[in-house]
Design an enzyme around this catalytic site. Structure first.
Site, PDB file in Angstrom:
ATOM      1  N   TYR A 145      -1.974 -14.111  26.659  1.00 26.27           N
ATOM      2  CA  TYR A 145      -2.899 -13.515  27.615  1.00 26.27           C
ATOM      3  C   TYR A 145      -2.312 -12.186  28.040  1.00 26.27           C
ATOM      4  CZ  TYR A 145      -5.685 -12.645  31.798  1.00 26.27           C
ATOM      5  OH  TYR A 145      -6.511 -12.076  32.733  1.00 26.27           O
ATOM      6  N   ASP A 242       4.938  -7.246  26.341  1.00 26.86           N
ATOM      7  CA  ASP A 242       4.250  -7.540  27.595  1.00 26.86           C
ATOM      8  C   ASP A 242       5.166  -8.411  28.461  1.00 26.86           C
ATOM      9  OD1 ASP A 242       2.696  -8.254  29.717  1.00 26.86           O
ATOM     10  OD2 ASP A 242       0.962  -8.912  28.538  1.00 26.86           O
ATOM     11  N   LYS A 270       3.502  -8.750  38.241  1.00 25.79           N
ATOM     12  CA  LYS A 270       3.967  -9.932  38.978  1.00 25.79           C
ATOM     13  C   LYS A 270       5.244  -9.683  39.808  1.00 25.79           C
ATOM     14  CE  LYS A 270       1.051 -12.981  36.391  1.00 25.79           C
ATOM     15  NZ  LYS A 270       0.588 -12.930  35.016  1.00 25.79           N
TER      16      LYS A 270
HETATM   17  C1  LIG Z   1      -0.686 -12.233  34.413  1.00 28.21           C
HETATM   18  C2  LIG Z   1      -0.520 -11.526  33.110  1.00 28.21           C
HETATM   19  C3  LIG Z   1      -1.187 -10.323  32.829  1.00 28.21           C
HETATM   20  C4  LIG Z   1      -2.249  -9.771  33.735  1.00 28.21           C
HETATM   21  O1  LIG Z   1      -1.758  -9.424  34.978  1.00 28.21           O
HETATM   22  P1  LIG Z   1      -2.784  -9.335  36.233  1.00 28.21           P
HETATM   23  O2  LIG Z   1      -1.941  -8.748  37.306  1.00 28.21           O
HETATM   24  O3  LIG Z   1      -3.239 -10.724  36.493  1.00 28.21           O
HETATM   25  O4  LIG Z   1      -3.900  -8.456  35.802  1.00 28.21           O
HETATM   26  C5  LIG Z   1      -0.857  -9.655  31.676  1.00 28.21           C
HETATM   27  N1  LIG Z   1       0.043 -10.142  30.812  1.00 28.21           N
HETATM   28  C6  LIG Z   1       0.685 -11.298  31.031  1.00 28.21           C
HETATM   29  C7  LIG Z   1       1.694 -11.773  30.046  1.00 28.21           C
HETATM   30  C8  LIG Z   1       0.396 -12.048  32.172  1.00 28.21           C
HETATM   31  O5  LIG Z   1       0.971 -13.239  32.366  1.00 28.21           O
END
Ligand SMILES: *Cc1c(COP(=O)(O)O)cnc(C)c1O
Length: 447
Positions: A145, A242, A270
């Site tokens: 994701y 990511d 995060k």
């Molecule tokens: C949570 C997440 C995102 C998206 O971040 P948001 O702040 O929710 O838009 C992107 N990449 C990874 C790996 C994530 O876990």
């Protein structure tokens, strides 16, 4: 039984004005059933719902909170900043301070830009890669994701061709975009090499979660990231790490440091916001320069690098940079892993627990083997997890409301919290799996 009447009433009210009564889908508990709970307050390792029930929190805002809730240093920094203005539409010293900390933490990156979410960070990193290479294909992995931008939610064009499955899918994305994404099974080196052989000269970037954290918890196989790096180099594609979940979770900086991988672009989110909304993309100057004024790529944001988030992020990173911080988190992770493993052994539960630092995942399937791909993830018993999630709530533990999320440990958890969680988890799993045989008997039903 815990009472959930206030949560139930609030959700009834909420559903009149918000689809499903939520602003982000998992909060409706649609993947686990039962009454979703509304939060009232939280402190440290515990969260209290509107009915006054207290839970030890292993969701930790989907991993945004590595210090637990309402950590003093962060609260003070945010309060101080709020009294001096919430947003200016101008740059601030706090923003440069946070940028310096993050750039210094991770040798692979030279420049960084702040946005308000991981979604924006990955979206912009992909845009830079497309601009830099003049190509449009993005290669991602099954079960990943990367936020909800069109580019990364698009349904890969080779779906079905190779058996890999994408996570989530949506209508409303231009058909043409679906043709600009390729999907590969996580940890499948052969398939990756084949995709590069077939499409290498059209691939702008490979995006990977260094540890897969959006399909439970799946570790990369040795050599997997090195192969991606090699293939990207050979074919002129950019390598995007990511690190929205992994960044600053295992040590101070991106996990690319300890994996010994040198990605071209890294995305954060995060943890680095200290609990406030944030995303960041970072990388080598030659790529990051694309977003400079008058250059090829545009990105802006009213709330980008907003002072409240910058204050929270700086305060959080100051705590994370204290000597011994990550050593303690590692000990907590090891403690939880040992507790779950011994509970599973004592209760003859044939499940596997994976862990790295303070991030863990239990595979809900009768196998001692760790999961390697989204295909493995989908062999789990989602029905057992649903029942376990509900029982854990009843026993005072909040787990992420999806089997495809890891267990998030924070600095606020005590050893007692971890031991009692392991005990309750094993007891719950045993309750809903006894009576089954190793030969595929049916799960016991919940009375
Ligand atoms: C949570 C997440 C995102 C998206 O971040 P948001 O702040 O929710 O838009 C992107 N990449 C990874 C790996 C994530 O876990």
């Amino acid at each position: 039984m815990k009472s959930h009447t206030k949560s139930t009433d609030l959700f009834r009210r909420g559903r009149a004005v918000l689809p499903d009564g939520v602003s982000s889908p998992m909060r409706s508990f649609s993947q686990v059933g039962g009454t979703p709970i509304c939060a009232a307050s939280a402190k440290g390792a515990t969260i209290t719902d509107v009915d006054g029930n207290v839970y030890i929190d292993f969701l930790n805002a989907f991993g945004a909170l590595i210090l637990g809730h309402a950590r003093e240093e962060v609260v003070e920094a945010v309060a101080r900043q709020a009294s001096m203005g919430m947003v200016y539409g101008l740059s601030t010293a706090l923003e440069y301070e946070l940028a310096e900390k993050i750039v210094a933490s991770t040798p692979s990156i030279e420049k960084i830009r702040f946005v308000c979410s991981g979604t924006e960070a990955v979206m912009t990193a992909a845009r830079i890669a497309r601009s830099h290479t003049g190509r449009s294909l993005l290669l991602k992995f099954g079960g990943a994701y990367h936020g909800h931008s069109d580019a990364l939610l698009a349904s890969p064009s080779n779906l079905g061709a190779n058996g890999a499955r994408t996570k989530g899918s949506t209508q409303g994305i231009a058909e043409s975009l679906n043709r600009e994404v390729l999907l590969c099974e996580y940890n499948d080196e052969e398939q990756l090499a084949a995709l590069f052989s077939a499409h290498g000269d059209r691939i702008a970037a490979v995006l990977v979660e260094p540890f897969a954290t959006n399909m439970g918890f799946v570790k990369p196989q040795p050599g997997f990231h090195r192969l991606i790096r090699e293939l990207c180099d050979r074919h002129g594609a950019l390598f995007i790490f990511d690190e929205v979940v992994t960044g600053f979770r295992f040590h101070f900086g991106g996990v690319c440091n300890s994996l010994g991988i040198d990605p071209d672009l890294v995305t954060f989110g995060k943890i680095i916001g200290g609990g406030a909304p944030i995303g960041a993309y970072a990388g080598k100057t030659q790529f990051m320069q694309h977003v400079a004024v008058g250059k090829k790529v545009f990105q802006s944001g009213t709330f980008a690098a907003n002072p409240l988030t910058m204050a929270a992020g700086n305060a959080a990173l100051d705590v994370l940079s204290r000597p011994g911080f990550y050593g303690e988190l590692e000990e907590k992770g090891a403690w939880l892993e040992a507790a779950i493993t011994s509970q599973f052994a004592a209760r003859r539960i044939p499940y596997h627990v994976s862990r790295h630092g303070a991030l863990a995942g239990v595979a809900f399937r009768d196998s001692r083997e760790p999961m390697k791909s989204y295909r493995d993830v989908k062999t789990q018993d989602y029905e057992v997890f649903k029942k376990v999630h509900a029982r854990m709530l009843e026993r005072g533990f909040l787990m992420p409301p999806s089997l495809e999320e890891p267990i998030f440990i924070s600095a606020a958890h005590s050893r007692d919290d971890l031991t009692s969680f392991a005990d309750a988890l094993a007891e719950s799993i045993q309750l809903f799996t006894t009576g089954r045989t190793a030969l595929g008997g049916r799960p016991a039903t919940l009375s």
